[in-house]
Design a protein around this motif. Structure first.
Motif, PDB file in Angstrom:
ATOM      1  N   ASP A   1     -36.405 -53.124   7.973  1.00 63.18           N
ATOM      2  CA  ASP A   1     -36.025 -51.811   7.438  1.00 63.18           C
ATOM      3  C   ASP A   1     -36.997 -50.727   7.894  1.00 63.18           C
ATOM      4  O   ASP A   1     -36.570 -49.628   8.279  1.00 63.18           O
ATOM      5  CB  ASP A   1     -35.989 -51.857   5.912  1.00 63.18           C
ATOM      6  CG  ASP A   1     -34.691 -52.438   5.371  1.00 63.18           C
ATOM      7  OD1 ASP A   1     -33.918 -53.009   6.170  1.00 63.18           O
ATOM      8  OD2 ASP A   1     -34.459 -52.343   4.158  1.00 63.18           O
ATOM      9  N   ALA A   2     -38.295 -51.030   7.858  1.00 68.94           N
ATOM     10  CA  ALA A   2     -39.296 -50.040   8.259  1.00 68.94           C
ATOM     11  C   ALA A   2     -39.169 -49.694   9.736  1.00 68.94           C
ATOM     12  O   ALA A   2     -39.265 -48.518  10.127  1.00 68.94           O
ATOM     13  CB  ALA A   2     -40.696 -50.559   7.949  1.00 68.94           C
ATOM     14  N   ALA A   3     -38.966 -50.699  10.574  1.00 66.88           N
ATOM     15  CA  ALA A   3     -38.806 -50.454  12.007  1.00 66.88           C
ATOM     16  C   ALA A   3     -37.561 -49.614  12.270  1.00 66.88           C
ATOM     17  O   ALA A   3     -37.583 -48.680  13.080  1.00 66.88           O
ATOM     18  CB  ALA A   3     -38.729 -51.775  12.761  1.00 66.88           C
ATOM     19  N   CYS A   4     -36.464 -49.931  11.580  1.00 69.11           N
ATOM     20  CA  CYS A   4     -35.234 -49.178  11.773  1.00 69.11           C
ATOM     21  C   CYS A   4     -35.414 -47.719  11.364  1.00 69.11           C
ATOM     22  O   CYS A   4     -34.994 -46.801  12.085  1.00 69.11           O
ATOM     23  CB  CYS A   4     -34.094 -49.814  10.979  1.00 69.11           C
ATOM     24  SG  CYS A   4     -33.459 -51.336  11.715  1.00 69.11           S
ATOM     25  N   ARG A   5     -36.023 -47.493  10.225  1.00 68.94           N
ATOM     26  CA  ARG A   5     -36.216 -46.118   9.766  1.00 68.94           C
ATOM     27  C   ARG A   5     -37.087 -45.333  10.740  1.00 68.94           C
ATOM     28  O   ARG A   5     -36.852 -44.145  10.983  1.00 68.94           O
ATOM     29  CB  ARG A   5     -36.820 -46.109   8.365  1.00 68.94           C
ATOM     30  CG  ARG A   5     -35.883 -46.642   7.287  1.00 68.94           C
ATOM     31  CD  ARG A   5     -36.447 -46.481   5.884  1.00 68.94           C
ATOM     32  NE  ARG A   5     -35.664 -47.190   4.898  1.00 68.94           N
ATOM     33  CZ  ARG A   5     -34.508 -46.775   4.392  1.00 68.94           C
ATOM     34  NH1 ARG A   5     -34.006 -45.623   4.811  1.00 68.94           N
ATOM     35  NH2 ARG A   5     -33.869 -47.488   3.491  1.00 68.94           N
ATOM     36  N   ALA A   6     -38.102 -45.996  11.306  1.00 72.22           N
ATOM     37  CA  ALA A   6     -38.973 -45.327  12.267  1.00 72.22           C
ATOM     38  C   ALA A   6     -38.220 -44.918  13.520  1.00 72.22           C
ATOM     39  O   ALA A   6     -38.600 -43.957  14.203  1.00 72.22           O
ATOM     40  CB  ALA A   6     -40.146 -46.232  12.626  1.00 72.22           C
ATOM     41  N   GLU A   7     -37.145 -45.640  13.841  1.00 73.83           N
ATOM     42  CA  GLU A   7     -36.354 -45.338  15.029  1.00 73.83           C
ATOM     43  C   GLU A   7     -35.104 -44.527  14.713  1.00 73.83           C
ATOM     44  O   GLU A   7     -34.223 -44.381  15.555  1.00 73.83           O
ATOM     45  CB  GLU A   7     -35.954 -46.647  15.731  1.00 73.83           C
ATOM     46  CG  GLU A   7     -37.118 -47.496  16.181  1.00 73.83           C
ATOM     47  CD  GLU A   7     -38.028 -46.785  17.177  1.00 73.83           C
ATOM     48  OE1 GLU A   7     -37.508 -46.016  18.023  1.00 73.83           O
ATOM     49  OE2 GLU A   7     -39.257 -46.996  17.103  1.00 73.83           O
ATOM     50  N   GLY A   8     -35.023 -44.004  13.484  1.00 71.59           N
ATOM     51  CA  GLY A   8     -33.901 -43.154  13.115  1.00 71.59           C
ATOM     52  C   GLY A   8     -32.633 -43.901  12.757  1.00 71.59           C
ATOM     53  O   GLY A   8     -31.545 -43.327  12.785  1.00 71.59           O
ATOM     54  N   ILE A   9     -32.749 -45.170  12.415  1.00 73.63           N
ATOM     55  CA  ILE A   9     -31.598 -45.993  12.028  1.00 73.63           C
ATOM     56  C   ILE A   9     -31.608 -46.151  10.512  1.00 73.63           C
ATOM     57  O   ILE A   9     -32.630 -46.542   9.933  1.00 73.63           O
ATOM     58  CB  ILE A   9     -31.662 -47.384  12.693  1.00 73.63           C
ATOM     59  CG1 ILE A   9     -31.741 -47.254  14.215  1.00 73.63           C
ATOM     60  CG2 ILE A   9     -30.468 -48.238  12.283  1.00 73.63           C
ATOM     61  CD1 ILE A   9     -32.189 -48.513  14.906  1.00 73.63           C
ATOM     62  N   ASP A  10     -30.505 -45.867   9.876  1.00 78.69           N
ATOM     63  CA  ASP A  10     -30.389 -46.000   8.427  1.00 78.69           C
ATOM     64  C   ASP A  10     -30.040 -47.443   8.075  1.00 78.69           C
ATOM     65  O   ASP A  10     -28.922 -47.885   8.355  1.00 78.69           O
ATOM     66  CB  ASP A  10     -29.314 -45.051   7.898  1.00 78.69           C
ATOM     67  CG  ASP A  10     -29.154 -45.122   6.384  1.00 78.69           C
ATOM     68  OD1 ASP A  10     -29.918 -45.860   5.735  1.00 78.69           O
ATOM     69  OD2 ASP A  10     -28.256 -44.439   5.859  1.00 78.69           O
ATOM     70  N   PRO A  11     -30.966 -48.190   7.456  1.00 77.55           N
ATOM     71  CA  PRO A  11     -30.669 -49.605   7.148  1.00 77.55           C
ATOM     72  C   PRO A  11     -29.500 -49.787   6.192  1.00 77.55           C
ATOM     73  O   PRO A  11     -28.900 -50.869   6.161  1.00 77.55           O
ATOM     74  CB  PRO A  11     -31.976 -50.116   6.522  1.00 77.55           C
ATOM     75  CG  PRO A  11     -33.021 -49.152   6.961  1.00 77.55           C
ATOM     76  CD  PRO A  11     -32.339 -47.828   7.079  1.00 77.55           C
ATOM     77  N   THR A  12     -29.173 -48.754   5.419  1.00 74.30           N
ATOM     78  CA  THR A  12     -28.074 -48.904   4.465  1.00 74.30           C
ATOM     79  C   THR A  12     -26.713 -48.918   5.148  1.00 74.30           C
ATOM     80  O   THR A  12     -25.695 -49.144   4.491  1.00 74.30           O
ATOM     81  CB  THR A  12     -28.103 -47.785   3.407  1.00 74.30           C
ATOM     82  OG1 THR A  12     -27.898 -46.510   4.046  1.00 74.30           O
ATOM     83  CG2 THR A  12     -29.439 -47.772   2.678  1.00 74.30           C
ATOM     84  N   GLN A  13     -26.680 -48.681   6.459  1.00 69.80           N
ATOM     85  CA  GLN A  13     -25.419 -48.801   7.194  1.00 69.80           C
ATOM     86  C   GLN A  13     -24.944 -50.249   7.254  1.00 69.80           C
ATOM     87  O   GLN A  13     -23.762 -50.508   7.489  1.00 69.80           O
ATOM     88  CB  GLN A  13     -25.581 -48.276   8.619  1.00 69.80           C
ATOM     89  CG  GLN A  13     -25.832 -46.785   8.718  1.00 69.80           C
ATOM     90  CD  GLN A  13     -25.959 -46.363  10.177  1.00 69.80           C
ATOM     91  OE1 GLN A  13     -24.977 -46.163  10.882  1.00 69.80           O
ATOM     92  NE2 GLN A  13     -27.185 -46.262  10.638  1.00 69.80           N
ATOM     93  N   ALA A  14     -25.870 -51.186   7.089  1.00 65.91           N
ATOM     94  CA  ALA A  14     -25.534 -52.612   7.108  1.00 65.91           C
ATOM     95  C   ALA A  14     -25.619 -53.172   5.699  1.00 65.91           C
ATOM     96  O   ALA A  14     -26.396 -52.684   4.870  1.00 65.91           O
ATOM     97  CB  ALA A  14     -26.484 -53.375   8.026  1.00 65.91           C
ATOM     98  N   GLN A  15     -24.833 -54.181   5.415  1.00 65.29           N
ATOM     99  CA  GLN A  15     -24.878 -54.824   4.109  1.00 65.29           C
ATOM    100  C   GLN A  15     -26.215 -55.531   3.943  1.00 65.29           C
ATOM    101  O   GLN A  15     -26.595 -56.371   4.758  1.00 65.29           O
ATOM    102  CB  GLN A  15     -23.726 -55.821   3.958  1.00 65.29           C
ATOM    103  CG  GLN A  15     -23.620 -56.411   2.550  1.00 65.29           C
ATOM    104  CD  GLN A  15     -22.407 -57.302   2.389  1.00 65.29           C
ATOM    105  OE1 GLN A  15     -21.577 -57.408   3.291  1.00 65.29           O
ATOM    106  NE2 GLN A  15     -22.306 -57.951   1.251  1.00 65.29           N
ATOM    107  N   ALA A  16     -26.931 -55.167   2.888  1.00 59.52           N
ATOM    108  CA  ALA A  16     -28.282 -55.689   2.689  1.00 59.52           C
ATOM    109  C   ALA A  16     -28.273 -57.184   2.421  1.00 59.52           C
ATOM    110  O   ALA A  16     -27.359 -57.727   1.793  1.00 59.52           O
ATOM    111  CB  ALA A  16     -28.950 -54.959   1.519  1.00 59.52           C
ATOM    112  N   HIS A  17     -29.331 -57.843   2.910  1.00 54.04           N
ATOM    113  CA  HIS A  17     -29.574 -59.262   2.639  1.00 54.04           C
ATOM    114  C   HIS A  17     -28.405 -60.150   3.057  1.00 54.04           C
ATOM    115  O   HIS A  17     -28.026 -61.098   2.361  1.00 54.04           O
ATOM    116  CB  HIS A  17     -29.914 -59.482   1.164  1.00 54.04           C
ATOM    117  CG  HIS A  17     -31.023 -58.616   0.661  1.00 54.04           C
ATOM    118  ND1 HIS A  17     -32.272 -58.604   1.246  1.00 54.04           N
ATOM    119  CD2 HIS A  17     -31.072 -57.700  -0.346  1.00 54.04           C
ATOM    120  CE1 HIS A  17     -33.036 -57.741   0.603  1.00 54.04           C
ATOM    121  NE2 HIS A  17     -32.339 -57.179  -0.347  1.00 54.04           N
ATOM    122  N   THR A  18     -27.815 -59.825   4.207  1.00 56.49           N
ATOM    123  CA  THR A  18     -26.809 -60.692   4.799  1.00 56.49           C
ATOM    124  C   THR A  18     -27.225 -60.994   6.231  1.00 56.49           C
ATOM    125  O   THR A  18     -27.848 -60.148   6.889  1.00 56.49           O
ATOM    126  CB  THR A  18     -25.411 -60.050   4.800  1.00 56.49           C
ATOM    127  OG1 THR A  18     -25.429 -58.874   5.636  1.00 56.49           O
ATOM    128  CG2 THR A  18     -24.972 -59.654   3.401  1.00 56.49           C
TER     129      THR A  18
END
Length: 207
Positions: free
Chosen positions: A169-186
């Protein structure tokens, strides 16, 4: 009375200088570009009953693809930890009850891994999980996306002498990717996020 000698202090590793840091960043970017350009790149992920348990879910897919190539869900044999259950939707264990064990798909998993360049965000976690869940030995080497990304995160461990890894999640946010676009913990959600991360880093300008 003789006093005991003080315990030796742990060694401290100085952070690499600007030139060495820049070289580490360039090497990381190069690795991500190699992965992004590889038509056989396969991101895998698992969801487990505990840190040392079996997988109840496995997924593998191409970076950037909307759908995974293979997704397996089944009833594992290992007990659930409270933490693992708390991360999942209520009633998951009951919905898995009676499903075939993921091991019944071991041939499909083995074939998929053997034919591709296998990547996992946390290789040191997912590779052993796949081995013990599917009873597979002699797996191919996995590329570890978290380790490759560590120099880009820029957090140095002076006590261990290497760049610290960060969460997906931290890496994605740093690269401008919103982790909530994907279903969490799957497993499929984390495969998609890892693929998006690989492509985003590969598009970075060379420093």
């Amino acid at each position: 009375m003789t006093q005991p000698a003080p315990a030796p202090s742990a060694p401290t590793f100085p952070q690499p200088d600007e030139q060495a840091t820049a070289a580490a960043v360039r090497a990381a970017l190069k690795q991500f570009r190699v992965w992004a350009a590889d038509p056989r790149a396969l991101v895998v992920d698992t969801e487990t009953t505990s840190l040392d348990g079996q997988a109840w879910s496995f997924a593998g897919g191409r970076p950037g693809a909307p759908d995974v190539l293979l997704e397996i869900t089944g009833e594992p044999e290992t007990p659930w930890s409270e933490k693992a259950l708390a991360m999942q939707p209520e009633g998951l264990r009951e919905r898995l009850c009676g499903l075939p064990h993921p091991r019944t798909h071991c041939d499909a998993v083995a074939e998929l891994l053997a034919q591709n360049t296998v990547l996992a965000y946390n290789e040191s976690f997912d590779r052993p999980v796949i081995e013990r869940t599917f009873d597979l030995a002699d797996l191919p080497a996995f590329g570890c996306v978290a380790l490759a990304y560590a120099p880009l995160a820029g957090q140095w461990s002076g006590s261990r002498g290497y760049w610290k890894t960060v969460t997906l999640d931290a890496a994605c946010r740093a690269e401008g990717i919103d982790p909530t676009q994907a279903q969490a913990h799957t497993a499929s959600g984390d495969v998609w996020l890892t693929g998006q991360l690989i492509l985003a880093v590969a598009r970075r300008a060379q420093p």
